[in-house]
Design a protein around this motif. Structure first.
Motif, mmCIF file in Angstrom:
data_model
loop_
_atom_site.group_PDB
_atom_site.id
_atom_site.type_symbol
_atom_site.label_atom_id
_atom_site.label_comp_id
_atom_site.label_asym_id
_atom_site.label_seq_id
_atom_site.Cartn_x
_atom_site.Cartn_y
_atom_site.Cartn_z
ATOM 1 N N ALA A 36 57.419 38.784 34.842
ATOM 2 C CA ALA A 36 56.868 39.969 35.488
ATOM 3 C C ALA A 36 57.557 40.336 36.749
ATOM 4 C CB ALA A 36 55.484 39.759 35.909
ATOM 5 N N GLY A 37 58.092 41.527 37.130
ATOM 6 C CA GLY A 37 58.909 41.795 37.998
ATOM 7 C C GLY A 37 58.837 43.297 38.257
ATOM 8 N N PRO A 38 59.912 43.883 39.029
ATOM 9 C CA PRO A 38 59.871 45.343 39.316
ATOM 10 C C PRO A 38 60.217 46.179 37.920
ATOM 11 C CG PRO A 38 62.038 44.295 40.219
ATOM 12 C CD PRO A 38 60.800 43.141 39.804
ATOM 13 N N THR A 39 60.794 45.456 36.989
ATOM 14 C CA THR A 39 60.951 46.585 35.925
ATOM 15 C C THR A 39 59.758 46.942 35.037
ATOM 16 O OG1 THR A 39 61.370 44.525 34.495
ATOM 17 C CG2 THR A 39 63.192 45.176 35.520
ATOM 18 N N GLY A 40 58.624 46.375 35.474
ATOM 19 C CA GLY A 40 57.348 47.045 34.897
ATOM 20 C C GLY A 40 57.183 46.299 33.515
ATOM 21 N N TYR A 41 56.617 47.210 32.505
ATOM 22 C CA TYR A 41 55.767 46.621 31.588
ATOM 23 C C TYR A 41 56.479 47.371 30.161
ATOM 24 C CZ TYR A 41 52.611 44.091 34.612
ATOM 25 O OH TYR A 41 51.891 43.529 35.594
ATOM 26 N N GLY A 42 57.200 48.118 30.316
ATOM 27 C CA GLY A 42 57.597 49.130 29.274
ATOM 28 C C GLY A 42 58.359 48.080 28.318
ATOM 29 N N LEU A 43 59.024 47.271 28.625
ATOM 30 C CA LEU A 43 59.746 46.367 27.710
ATOM 31 C C LEU A 43 58.809 45.563 26.584
ATOM 32 C CD1 LEU A 43 62.076 44.779 26.390
ATOM 33 C CD2 LEU A 43 61.906 42.987 28.321
ATOM 34 N N CYS A 44 57.628 44.870 27.234
ATOM 35 C CA CYS A 44 56.445 44.660 26.719
ATOM 36 C C CYS A 44 55.911 45.628 25.516
ATOM 37 C CB CYS A 44 55.550 43.978 27.240
ATOM 38 S SG CYS A 44 54.286 43.212 26.489
ATOM 39 N N ARG A 45 55.559 46.470 25.772
ATOM 40 C CA ARG A 45 55.183 47.743 25.133
ATOM 41 C C ARG A 45 56.141 48.123 23.961
ATOM 42 N NH1 ARG A 45 52.624 49.803 30.162
ATOM 43 N NH2 ARG A 45 54.582 51.002 30.351
ATOM 44 N N GLN A 46 57.174 48.164 24.305
ATOM 45 C CA GLN A 46 58.169 48.556 23.083
ATOM 46 C C GLN A 46 58.511 47.579 22.260
ATOM 47 O OE1 GLN A 46 62.154 49.032 24.784
ATOM 48 N NE2 GLN A 46 63.032 49.792 22.811
ATOM 49 N N VAL A 47 58.313 46.237 22.703
ATOM 50 C CA VAL A 47 58.449 45.111 21.469
ATOM 51 C C VAL A 47 57.296 45.121 20.787
ATOM 52 C CG1 VAL A 47 58.447 42.573 21.517
ATOM 53 C CG2 VAL A 47 60.104 43.650 22.977
ATOM 54 N N ARG A 48 56.081 45.149 21.187
ATOM 55 C CA ARG A 48 54.679 45.138 20.598
ATOM 56 C C ARG A 48 54.717 46.392 19.635
ATOM 57 N NH1 ARG A 48 50.159 43.482 24.967
ATOM 58 N NH2 ARG A 48 50.869 41.381 25.378
ATOM 59 N N ASP A 49 55.211 47.573 19.930
ATOM 60 C CA ASP A 49 55.160 48.803 19.032
ATOM 61 C C ASP A 49 55.967 48.423 18.144
ATOM 62 O OD1 ASP A 49 53.429 50.109 20.865
ATOM 63 O OD2 ASP A 49 55.120 51.129 21.630
ATOM 64 N N ARG A 50 57.144 47.421 18.075
ATOM 65 C CA ARG A 50 57.847 47.153 16.845
ATOM 66 C C ARG A 50 56.970 46.249 15.992
ATOM 67 N NH1 ARG A 50 61.605 49.885 14.755
ATOM 68 N NH2 ARG A 50 62.478 48.197 13.912
ATOM 69 N N GLY A 51 56.069 45.492 16.462
ATOM 70 C CA GLY A 51 55.338 44.669 15.481
ATOM 71 C C GLY A 51 55.299 43.102 15.880
ATOM 72 N N HIS A 52 56.031 43.059 16.928
ATOM 73 C CA HIS A 52 56.447 41.724 17.416
ATOM 74 C C HIS A 52 55.505 41.373 18.532
ATOM 75 C CE1 HIS A 52 59.724 41.617 14.780
ATOM 76 N NE2 HIS A 52 60.117 42.626 15.245
ATOM 77 N N ASP A 53 55.288 39.791 18.659
ATOM 78 C CA ASP A 53 54.581 39.432 19.963
ATOM 79 C C ASP A 53 55.230 39.802 21.015
ATOM 80 O OD1 ASP A 53 52.311 38.597 18.015
ATOM 81 O OD2 ASP A 53 53.168 36.636 17.940
ATOM 82 N N CYS A 54 54.866 39.698 22.414
ATOM 83 C CA CYS A 54 55.225 39.815 23.489
ATOM 84 C C CYS A 54 54.270 39.241 24.914
ATOM 85 C CB CYS A 54 55.786 41.054 23.776
ATOM 86 S SG CYS A 54 57.248 40.925 25.401
ATOM 87 N N ILE A 55 54.725 38.623 25.676
ATOM 88 C CA ILE A 55 53.911 38.147 26.733
ATOM 89 C C ILE A 55 55.046 38.430 27.880
ATOM 90 C CG2 ILE A 55 52.485 36.487 25.360
ATOM 91 C CD1 ILE A 55 54.131 34.304 26.978
ATOM 92 N N VAL A 56 53.999 38.920 29.073
ATOM 93 C CA VAL A 56 54.721 38.753 30.233
ATOM 94 C C VAL A 56 54.208 37.476 31.294
ATOM 95 C CG1 VAL A 56 55.115 40.307 32.390
ATOM 96 C CG2 VAL A 56 54.712 41.227 30.199
ATOM 97 N N VAL A 57 55.086 37.037 31.661
ATOM 98 C CA VAL A 57 54.555 35.670 32.634
ATOM 99 C C VAL A 57 54.601 35.779 33.877
ATOM 100 C CG1 VAL A 57 55.010 33.208 32.756
ATOM 101 C CG2 VAL A 57 55.459 34.422 30.596
ATOM 102 N N ALA A 58 53.684 35.578 34.661
ATOM 103 C CA ALA A 58 53.852 35.559 36.312
ATOM 104 C C ALA A 58 54.727 34.437 36.731
ATOM 105 C CB ALA A 58 52.435 35.360 36.974
ATOM 106 N N PRO A 59 55.566 34.807 37.707
ATOM 107 C CA PRO A 59 56.622 33.830 38.087
ATOM 108 C C PRO A 59 55.894 32.275 38.335
ATOM 109 C CG PRO A 59 57.238 35.949 39.068
ATOM 110 C CD PRO A 59 55.753 35.990 38.320
ATOM 111 N N ALA A 60 54.985 32.697 38.962
ATOM 112 C CA ALA A 60 54.090 31.466 39.645
ATOM 113 C C ALA A 60 53.465 30.578 38.178
ATOM 114 C CB ALA A 60 52.791 31.701 40.522
#
Length: 220
Positions: free
Chosen positions: A64-88
């Protein structure tokens, strides 16, 4: 398809380019750095399609960072799994100090395959938009508080201390309106601070007015 039907893909996200690494499924699956991809939907789409032709299933992750969550939604829309991880929440090895995009991507891919990453909640487009508005409102409130404190500090330095109740009440504002300074430079500074507070207060009010209907629509 090759020997491995799934792959764990990690993006070390950045403003312009993402570093991409992959860990093939299974204990003996290869872990390697794939390369860099431009931070644009089209370039990411090409990368996901290319990997999707080689593996049946992709499990994607990024920090997770300043680039937001668009990448995750794009990957999921393609039918693949995607998770966003907090740095901590990313496990760190003792003494691990040197960080590079390539190394971080490879580490994320390996940790994802090992099941050691925990994803955070990923908002949809509307939730993220409302969150941006809420954060803008919080920033405006912080800015107003900071400007008020700067004015109070200025007044204290010049022996102007209000002692008839709390600050920013109607009575306090009337007291502020009666303040004046002998030196022109100090009067200019005082008035600039007053004007800055008024501008910040109006900005906060505007955001409050716009936040209410936006939140109401989102959660209706």
């Amino acid at each position: 398809m090759g020997e491995y039907s799934e792959a764990f893909v990690a993006f070390d996200v950045a403003k312009k380019k993402h570093a991409v690494a992959i860990a093939e499924g299974g204990r003996t699956g290869e872990v390697r750095f794939v390369g860099e991809v431009e931070n644009s939907p089209a370039a990411i789409e090409r990368t996901i399609k290319k990997l999707g032709r080689k593996y049946d299933r992709l499990h994607v992750c990024f920090e997770a960072g300043p680039t937001g969550y668009g990448l995750c939604r794009q990957v999921r829309d393609r039918g693949h799994d995607c998770i966003v991880v907090a740095p901590a929440l990313i496990p760190k090895r003792p003494g691990e100090r040197v960080k590079t995009n390539r190394r971080d991507a490879v580490t994320l891919a390996r940790l994802h395959r090992a099941g050691e990453l925990t994803g955070v909640w990923v908002p949809d487009v509307i939730h993220e938009a409302v969150r941006d508005l809420v954060q803008a409102r919080e920033a405006a409130a912080d800015d107003l508080h900071r400007k008020r404190q700067q004015l109070l500090s200025f007044l204290v330095r010049h022996g102007r201390i209000y002692e008839n109740g709390g600050h920013w009440t109607l009575a306090h504002r009337r007291w502020l309106a009666r303040q004046s300074f002998e030196h022109t430079a100090q009067q200019i500074v005082f008035q600039e601070k007053i004007d800055a507070i008024e501008d910040a207060a109006q900005r906060l009010h505007r955001l409050d007015e716009r936040k209410r209907p936006a939140v109401a629509v989102q959660f209706a």
